[in-house]
Write a protein that holds these residues in place. Structure first.
Motif, PDB file in Angstrom:
ATOM      1  N   TRP A  73       0.850  -1.208   0.073  1.00 45.95           N
ATOM      2  CA  TRP A  73      -0.179  -0.095   0.040  1.00 45.95           C
ATOM      3  C   TRP A  73       0.951   1.325   0.225  1.00 45.95           C
ATOM      4  CZ3 TRP A  73      -2.763   1.799   4.992  1.00 45.95           C
ATOM      5  CH2 TRP A  73      -3.353   3.414   4.268  1.00 45.95           C
ATOM      6  N   ILE A  74       1.884   1.086   1.018  1.00 46.40           N
ATOM      7  CA  ILE A  74       2.812   2.435   0.836  1.00 46.40           C
ATOM      8  C   ILE A  74       3.853   2.179  -0.781  1.00 46.40           C
ATOM      9  CG2 ILE A  74       4.713   3.523   2.081  1.00 46.40           C
ATOM     10  CD1 ILE A  74       4.052   1.982   4.808  1.00 46.40           C
ATOM     11  N   LEU A  75       4.018   1.809  -1.033  1.00 45.51           N
ATOM     12  CA  LEU A  75       4.932   1.801  -2.406  1.00 45.51           C
ATOM     13  C   LEU A  75       3.854   1.772  -3.547  1.00 45.51           C
ATOM     14  CD1 LEU A  75       6.942  -1.440  -2.572  1.00 45.51           C
ATOM     15  CD2 LEU A  75       8.200   0.847  -2.814  1.00 45.51           C
ATOM     16  N   GLY A  76       2.327   1.733  -3.449  1.00 43.16           N
ATOM     17  CA  GLY A  76       1.753   2.404  -4.951  1.00 43.16           C
ATOM     18  C   GLY A  76       1.280   3.480  -4.119  1.00 43.16           C
ATOM     19  N   ALA A  77       1.359   4.018  -3.021  1.00 41.37           N
ATOM     20  CA  ALA A  77       0.766   5.267  -3.303  1.00 41.37           C
ATOM     21  C   ALA A  77       1.948   6.329  -3.160  1.00 41.37           C
ATOM     22  CB  ALA A  77       0.506   5.732  -1.365  1.00 41.37           C
ATOM     23  N   THR A  78       2.926   5.961  -3.182  1.00 41.45           N
ATOM     24  CA  THR A  78       3.931   6.769  -3.569  1.00 41.45           C
ATOM     25  C   THR A  78       4.371   6.922  -4.599  1.00 41.45           C
ATOM     26  OG1 THR A  78       6.235   5.058  -2.910  1.00 41.45           O
ATOM     27  CG2 THR A  78       5.204   6.406  -1.784  1.00 41.45           C
ATOM     28  N   GLY A  79       3.680   5.472  -5.409  1.00 37.74           N
ATOM     29  CA  GLY A  79       3.944   6.229  -6.976  1.00 37.74           C
ATOM     30  C   GLY A  79       4.783   4.645  -7.921  1.00 37.74           C
TER      31      GLY A  79
END
Length: 51
Positions: free
Chosen positions: A35-41
């Motif tokens: 989720w964090i990796l996806g949110a940071t692009g």
């Protein structure tokens, strides 16, 4: 993935089943990382978002 991990973690804690507690905890951690990796692009595994 986070929701499934939370459900398994709660079932494992209330039913005293250690394998469900472990699997639930791992799913929560992996889901949070994705989720964090996806949110940071950052695309991971060819996907930009994990749901």
């Amino acid at each position: 993935m986070i929701v499934l991990g939370l459900i398994l973690l709660l079932i494992g804690v209330f039913a005293s089943i250690s394998i469900l507690t472990t699997v639930g905890g791992v799913l929560i951690v992996v889901g949070a990382i994705l989720w964090i990796l996806g949110a940071t692009g950052h695309a991971l595994g060819g996907r930009k978002h994990y749901f």
